[in-house]
Design a protein around this motif. Structure first.
Motif, PDB file in Angstrom:
ATOM      1  N   LEU B  33       0.030   0.465  13.658  1.00 42.67           N
ATOM      2  CA  LEU B  33       1.098   0.457  12.653  1.00 42.67           C
ATOM      3  C   LEU B  33       0.965  -0.756  11.744  1.00 42.67           C
ATOM      4  O   LEU B  33       1.248  -0.673  10.538  1.00 42.67           O
ATOM      5  N   ILE B  34       0.498  -1.894  12.286  1.00 43.02           N
ATOM      6  CA  ILE B  34       0.258  -3.061  11.430  1.00 43.02           C
ATOM      7  C   ILE B  34      -0.810  -2.735  10.390  1.00 43.02           C
ATOM      8  O   ILE B  34      -0.689  -3.102   9.217  1.00 43.02           O
ATOM      9  N   GLY B  35      -1.858  -1.988  10.811  1.00 44.53           N
ATOM     10  CA  GLY B  35      -2.888  -1.551   9.862  1.00 44.53           C
ATOM     11  C   GLY B  35      -2.311  -0.687   8.763  1.00 44.53           C
ATOM     12  O   GLY B  35      -2.635  -0.854   7.583  1.00 44.53           O
ATOM     13  N   VAL B  36      -1.409   0.235   9.138  1.00 40.33           N
ATOM     14  CA  VAL B  36      -0.764   1.097   8.133  1.00 40.33           C
ATOM     15  C   VAL B  36      -0.008   0.252   7.125  1.00 40.33           C
ATOM     16  O   VAL B  36      -0.163   0.414   5.909  1.00 40.33           O
ATOM     17  N   MET B  37       0.818  -0.697   7.639  1.00 41.78           N
ATOM     18  CA  MET B  37       1.664  -1.488   6.740  1.00 41.78           C
ATOM     19  C   MET B  37       0.823  -2.364   5.811  1.00 41.78           C
ATOM     20  O   MET B  37       1.114  -2.472   4.614  1.00 41.78           O
ATOM     21  N   GLY B  38      -0.238  -2.991   6.351  1.00 44.68           N
ATOM     22  CA  GLY B  38      -1.083  -3.850   5.529  1.00 44.68           C
ATOM     23  C   GLY B  38      -1.766  -3.076   4.416  1.00 44.68           C
ATOM     24  O   GLY B  38      -1.799  -3.519   3.262  1.00 44.68           O
ATOM     25  N   SER B  39      -2.307  -1.896   4.753  1.00 40.95           N
ATOM     26  CA  SER B  39      -2.983  -1.098   3.726  1.00 40.95           C
ATOM     27  C   SER B  39      -1.992  -0.569   2.704  1.00 40.95           C
ATOM     28  O   SER B  39      -2.315  -0.477   1.514  1.00 40.95           O
ATOM     29  N   LEU B  40      -0.781  -0.246   3.168  1.00 39.84           N
ATOM     30  CA  LEU B  40       0.234   0.226   2.217  1.00 39.84           C
ATOM     31  C   LEU B  40       0.579  -0.857   1.213  1.00 39.84           C
ATOM     32  O   LEU B  40       0.854  -0.555   0.051  1.00 39.84           O
ATOM     33  N   ALA B  41       0.544  -2.130   1.649  1.00 37.75           N
ATOM     34  CA  ALA B  41       0.804  -3.224   0.709  1.00 37.75           C
ATOM     35  C   ALA B  41      -0.224  -3.208  -0.419  1.00 37.75           C
ATOM     36  O   ALA B  41       0.117  -3.397  -1.589  1.00 37.75           O
TER      37      ALA B  41
END
Lengths: 102, 166
Positions: B33-41
């Motif tokens: 989920l951290i990967g999802v949030m970082g890429s979404l940024a």
């Protein structure tokens, strides 16, 4: 190369919404269900920001800020409920919490 | 350039999101989920929303994920063994999901197939200054109500998570 359009961002948002929905419906661990809800809310945020850019106004981003705020409040209260639940029932699996089941 | 950026980070978002749902152990899901949030940024940055990109990193990867991992550690949650749902759910779920996906694709294709290209840096109306001006003029009342909502959430979380005193 094919240019990226607003529709591509809508596709990404739809994919994220679908994955989050599958997670909410199929997983039993309440922590992962809460994470899937965060995925769904992030899909909404992508939509709002994509349309903010499409319409050339900042209003979509303001609504995205509200969505993030609500998502964070939801996570905090949800995890608080989860801790209270674990203290009383010793489980974090959603299907073992059947106190109100008929 | 824009296409490559979108494809790379969109792919990371989707793969990490699938990983969140598929992983058995909650910690693996949280890391994904951290990967999802970082890429979404990065995706938000490409859409010209600098403030939202920064808020995404600070709020989600900084605060929410720490909260999640803290709770996972606190509850000592192990990996969940594969339980099967009821038969009707499994039989009805897949067709309903496909119908929903088809409807969604039809609508996006129908309504937004002729939208213009999105290029990095050509959006002038979404700078942090514009967002702040909209937030503190047009949306001042919702903004203030949001602060009340956060206060209620804080009180609710404390009341729910504290130990019962006799």
């Amino acid at each position: 190369m094919h240019p990226v359009t607003t529709a591509h961002y809508l596709w990404l948002s739809a994919a994220l919404l679908l994955i989050g929905t599958i997670g909410v419906l199929t997983r039993r661990n309440i922590v992962i269900i809460l994470m899937s809800i965060e995925l769904i809310l992030n899909a909404v945020t992508i939509n709002l920001i994509a349309f903010s850019k499409y319409l050339g106004q900042a209003h979509g981003q303001v609504f995205a800020i509200f969505v993030i705020t609500v998502a964070v409040a939801e996570a905090a209260v949800g995890l608080g409920i989860l801790i209270a639940l674990f203290r009383n029932k010793e489980t974090i699996l959603a299907d073992e919490v059947d106190l109100l089941k008929w | 350039m824009n296409t490559v950026f979108f494809l790379v980070f969109g792919l990371i978002v989707v793969v990490c999101a699938i990983n969140v749902v598929v992983q058995r152990h909650p910690i693996s899901s949280a890391i994904s989920l951290i990967g999802v949030m970082g890429s979404l940024a990065i995706i938000y940055l490409q859409l010209g929303a600098e403030f939202m990109a920064a808020a995404q990193i600070i709020v989600y990867t900084g605060a929410v994920m720490v909260l999640f991992i803290f709770v996972i550690m606190l509850l000592n949650a192990g990996s969940e063994e594969g339980g099967k749902g009821p038969l009707t759910v499994r039989l009805l779920g897949v067709p309903l999901l496909l119908v929903f996906l088809g409807l969604l694709s039809y609508l996006i294709q129908r309504l937004f197939s002729d939208t213009g290209p999105v290029r990095f840096g050509d959006f002038k109306g979404g700078s942090p200054a514009d967002v702040g001006r909209a937030l503190f003029s047009t949306y001042l009342l919702p903004f203030e109500i949001t602060s009340v909502l956060i206060l209620i959430a804080i009180l609710g979380a404390i009341v729910l998570a504290r130990k019962e005193l006799d």
